[in-house]
Design a protein around this motif. Structure first.
Motif, PDB file in Angstrom:
ATOM      1  N   GLY A 101      -8.153 -51.934 -18.675  1.00 53.90           N
ATOM      2  CA  GLY A 101      -7.407 -51.980 -19.931  1.00 53.90           C
ATOM      3  C   GLY A 101      -5.937 -52.284 -19.722  1.00 53.90           C
ATOM      4  O   GLY A 101      -5.333 -53.028 -20.499  1.00 53.90           O
ATOM      5  N   ASP A 102      -5.342 -51.711 -18.673  1.00 51.11           N
ATOM      6  CA  ASP A 102      -3.936 -51.997 -18.363  1.00 51.11           C
ATOM      7  C   ASP A 102      -3.740 -53.477 -18.042  1.00 51.11           C
ATOM      8  O   ASP A 102      -2.770 -54.098 -18.482  1.00 51.11           O
ATOM      9  CB  ASP A 102      -3.457 -51.155 -17.176  1.00 51.11           C
ATOM     10  CG  ASP A 102      -3.351 -49.675 -17.486  1.00 51.11           C
ATOM     11  OD1 ASP A 102      -3.178 -49.307 -18.668  1.00 51.11           O
ATOM     12  OD2 ASP A 102      -3.449 -48.876 -16.530  1.00 51.11           O
ATOM     13  N   ILE A 103      -4.667 -54.035 -17.281  1.00 53.48           N
ATOM     14  CA  ILE A 103      -4.576 -55.463 -16.949  1.00 53.48           C
ATOM     15  C   ILE A 103      -4.762 -56.288 -18.219  1.00 53.48           C
ATOM     16  O   ILE A 103      -4.061 -57.284 -18.425  1.00 53.48           O
ATOM     17  CB  ILE A 103      -5.606 -55.852 -15.866  1.00 53.48           C
ATOM     18  CG1 ILE A 103      -5.293 -55.135 -14.552  1.00 53.48           C
ATOM     19  CG2 ILE A 103      -5.616 -57.371 -15.651  1.00 53.48           C
ATOM     20  CD1 ILE A 103      -6.348 -55.311 -13.476  1.00 53.48           C
ATOM     21  N   ALA A 104      -5.685 -55.878 -19.079  1.00 55.51           N
ATOM     22  CA  ALA A 104      -5.917 -56.599 -20.343  1.00 55.51           C
ATOM     23  C   ALA A 104      -4.640 -56.620 -21.185  1.00 55.51           C
ATOM     24  O   ALA A 104      -4.293 -57.659 -21.770  1.00 55.51           O
ATOM     25  CB  ALA A 104      -7.067 -55.965 -21.116  1.00 55.51           C
ATOM     26  N   LYS A 105      -3.930 -55.505 -21.257  1.00 54.26           N
ATOM     27  CA  LYS A 105      -2.667 -55.460 -22.006  1.00 54.26           C
ATOM     28  C   LYS A 105      -1.639 -56.414 -21.402  1.00 54.26           C
ATOM     29  O   LYS A 105      -0.935 -57.127 -22.132  1.00 54.26           O
ATOM     30  CB  LYS A 105      -2.110 -54.042 -22.034  1.00 54.26           C
ATOM     31  CG  LYS A 105      -2.886 -53.106 -22.926  1.00 54.26           C
ATOM     32  CD  LYS A 105      -2.358 -51.684 -22.827  1.00 54.26           C
ATOM     33  CE  LYS A 105      -3.311 -50.731 -23.536  1.00 54.26           C
ATOM     34  NZ  LYS A 105      -3.066 -49.341 -23.190  1.00 54.26           N
ATOM     35  N   ARG A 106      -1.553 -56.431 -20.086  1.00 52.18           N
ATOM     36  CA  ARG A 106      -0.604 -57.343 -19.417  1.00 52.18           C
ATOM     37  C   ARG A 106      -0.977 -58.803 -19.660  1.00 52.18           C
ATOM     38  O   ARG A 106      -0.107 -59.642 -19.885  1.00 52.18           O
ATOM     39  CB  ARG A 106      -0.528 -57.032 -17.927  1.00 52.18           C
ATOM     40  CG  ARG A 106       0.215 -55.720 -17.665  1.00 52.18           C
ATOM     41  CD  ARG A 106       0.344 -55.383 -16.219  1.00 52.18           C
ATOM     42  NE  ARG A 106       1.110 -56.371 -15.469  1.00 52.18           N
ATOM     43  CZ  ARG A 106       1.356 -56.292 -14.172  1.00 52.18           C
ATOM     44  NH1 ARG A 106       0.908 -55.259 -13.481  1.00 52.18           N
ATOM     45  NH2 ARG A 106       2.036 -57.220 -13.555  1.00 52.18           N
ATOM     46  N   GLY A 112       0.610 -64.179 -25.030  1.00 50.79           N
ATOM     47  CA  GLY A 112       1.120 -64.108 -26.393  1.00 50.79           C
ATOM     48  C   GLY A 112       0.070 -63.706 -27.415  1.00 50.79           C
ATOM     49  O   GLY A 112       0.115 -64.127 -28.567  1.00 50.79           O
ATOM     50  N   LYS A 113      -0.863 -62.864 -27.005  1.00 51.45           N
ATOM     51  CA  LYS A 113      -1.927 -62.396 -27.899  1.00 51.45           C
ATOM     52  C   LYS A 113      -1.714 -60.927 -28.232  1.00 51.45           C
ATOM     53  O   LYS A 113      -1.045 -60.198 -27.492  1.00 51.45           O
ATOM     54  CB  LYS A 113      -3.296 -62.584 -27.245  1.00 51.45           C
ATOM     55  CG  LYS A 113      -3.647 -64.038 -26.982  1.00 51.45           C
ATOM     56  CD  LYS A 113      -5.047 -64.161 -26.455  1.00 51.45           C
ATOM     57  CE  LYS A 113      -5.385 -65.631 -26.302  1.00 51.45           C
ATOM     58  NZ  LYS A 113      -6.807 -65.866 -26.271  1.00 51.45           N
ATOM     59  N   ASP A 114      -2.295 -60.491 -29.346  1.00 50.13           N
ATOM     60  CA  ASP A 114      -2.204 -59.091 -29.738  1.00 50.13           C
ATOM     61  C   ASP A 114      -3.004 -58.191 -28.801  1.00 50.13           C
ATOM     62  O   ASP A 114      -2.610 -57.075 -28.513  1.00 50.13           O
ATOM     63  CB  ASP A 114      -2.695 -58.886 -31.173  1.00 50.13           C
ATOM     64  CG  ASP A 114      -1.764 -59.527 -32.196  1.00 50.13           C
ATOM     65  OD1 ASP A 114      -0.567 -59.669 -31.891  1.00 50.13           O
ATOM     66  OD2 ASP A 114      -2.247 -59.873 -33.289  1.00 50.13           O
ATOM     67  N   ARG A 115      -4.157 -58.702 -28.377  1.00 51.99           N
ATOM     68  CA  ARG A 115      -5.013 -57.913 -27.494  1.00 51.99           C
ATOM     69  C   ARG A 115      -5.858 -58.844 -26.633  1.00 51.99           C
ATOM     70  O   ARG A 115      -5.978 -60.023 -26.913  1.00 51.99           O
ATOM     71  CB  ARG A 115      -5.877 -56.932 -28.282  1.00 51.99           C
ATOM     72  CG  ARG A 115      -6.749 -57.559 -29.360  1.00 51.99           C
ATOM     73  CD  ARG A 115      -7.518 -56.542 -30.200  1.00 51.99           C
ATOM     74  NE  ARG A 115      -8.413 -55.696 -29.464  1.00 51.99           N
ATOM     75  CZ  ARG A 115      -9.644 -56.035 -29.072  1.00 51.99           C
ATOM     76  NH1 ARG A 115     -10.108 -57.229 -29.336  1.00 51.99           N
ATOM     77  NH2 ARG A 115     -10.405 -55.187 -28.434  1.00 51.99           N
ATOM     78  N   MET A 116      -6.473 -58.242 -25.628  1.00 51.92           N
ATOM     79  CA  MET A 116      -7.319 -58.982 -24.700  1.00 51.92           C
ATOM     80  C   MET A 116      -8.496 -58.084 -24.353  1.00 51.92           C
ATOM     81  O   MET A 116      -8.340 -56.869 -24.223  1.00 51.92           O
ATOM     82  CB  MET A 116      -6.509 -59.304 -23.439  1.00 51.92           C
ATOM     83  CG  MET A 116      -7.272 -59.892 -22.278  1.00 51.92           C
ATOM     84  SD  MET A 116      -7.886 -61.557 -22.511  1.00 51.92           S
ATOM     85  CE  MET A 116      -6.435 -62.421 -22.998  1.00 51.92           C
ATOM     86  N   SER A 117      -9.644 -58.660 -24.179  1.00 50.20           N
ATOM     87  CA  SER A 117     -10.854 -57.925 -23.844  1.00 50.20           C
ATOM     88  C   SER A 117     -10.808 -57.401 -22.402  1.00 50.20           C
ATOM     89  O   SER A 117     -10.562 -58.162 -21.465  1.00 50.20           O
ATOM     90  CB  SER A 117     -12.052 -58.855 -24.016  1.00 50.20           C
ATOM     91  OG  SER A 117     -13.168 -58.374 -23.322  1.00 50.20           O
ATOM     92  N   SER A 118     -11.059 -56.105 -22.248  1.00 56.73           N
ATOM     93  CA  SER A 118     -11.162 -55.521 -20.908  1.00 56.73           C
ATOM     94  C   SER A 118     -12.352 -56.119 -20.159  1.00 56.73           C
ATOM     95  O   SER A 118     -12.327 -56.236 -18.936  1.00 56.73           O
ATOM     96  CB  SER A 118     -11.320 -54.000 -20.987  1.00 56.73           C
ATOM     97  OG  SER A 118     -10.165 -53.411 -21.504  1.00 56.73           O
ATOM     98  N   GLN A 119     -13.396 -56.509 -20.912  1.00 57.26           N
ATOM     99  CA  GLN A 119     -14.578 -57.107 -20.288  1.00 57.26           C
ATOM    100  C   GLN A 119     -14.241 -58.478 -19.683  1.00 57.26           C
ATOM    101  O   GLN A 119     -14.733 -58.824 -18.612  1.00 57.26           O
ATOM    102  CB  GLN A 119     -15.727 -57.243 -21.298  1.00 57.26           C
ATOM    103  CG  GLN A 119     -16.366 -55.917 -21.654  1.00 57.26           C
ATOM    104  CD  GLN A 119     -15.565 -55.113 -22.683  1.00 57.26           C
ATOM    105  OE1 GLN A 119     -14.614 -55.603 -23.291  1.00 57.26           O
ATOM    106  NE2 GLN A 119     -15.927 -53.859 -22.855  1.00 57.26           N
TER     107      GLN A 119
END
Length: 179
Positions: A101-106, A112-119
């Motif tokens: 999840g931390d990597i997804a946030k980075r 430049g996205k609001d969120r990213m999938s942890s998967q």
């Protein structure tokens, strides 16, 4: 043309691959996605300078030292997203862990996205072609689960212990992809 050699480590035999100048792969025998980024045959050739450098790096690592990733010319093969994730992995300090999840946030911030999938991040981490040197073993689940290591969860535990990671909040899942 790609070349290969082997390295005997405390966690098993590894195969290293290079393009002659850059390390492009490092896999544990039996690892998931073993050699998956290499198209075609790999010719056995141990006397290449990048292999000598990688062997020295691994000798230092398994002796408990903390060699810099920048000491090696790495060229992991993969798409832009995966290479970005692997770049983040290279920034994780020895003995520390980060969550998917931390990597997804980075990655979301980088793109430049609001969120990213942890998967999606997990897929990139799992397909890391240069194990140990690009430290995918330092990535854990948000609850401290030692999940998702292509080289096997027990290898992940050994590597984290070697690095002196605080294992008190980490655990081996009873079920899952890491087993």
């Amino acid at each position: 043309m790609y070349y290969r050699t082997t390295y005997s480590s405390p966690v098993g035999t590894m195969t290293l691959a290079c393009d002659g100048d850059h390390l492009v792969g490092l896999w544990l025998d039996g690892q998931k996605y073993y050699g998956g980024t290499i198209s075609g045959e790999m010719m056995e050739k141990s006397c290449i300078p990048v292999f000598k450098a990688a062997h020295n790096w691994l000798d230092s690592y398994f002796a408990g030292e903390r060699p810099a990733i920048s000491q090696l010319p790495l060229a992991p093969i993969g798409g832009e997203f995966r290479r970005e994730v692997w770049g983040i992995l290279c920034e994780i300090p020895y003995g520390e862990v980060i969550t998917y999840g931390d990597i997804a946030k980075r990655m979301a911030a980088k793109l430049g996205k609001d969120r990213m999938s942890s998967q999606a991040v997990g897929g990139a981490v799992g397909h890391n072609p240069i194990s140990i040197i690009i430290p995918c073993h330092r990535v854990v689940g948000s609850n401290g689960s030692l999940t998702g290591y292509a080289g096997g969860v027990q290898t992940k535990v050994k590597l984290l212990e070697l690095e002196g990671a605080d294992m008190s909040n980490l655990f081996v899942p009873k079920r899952g992809t890491a087993l």
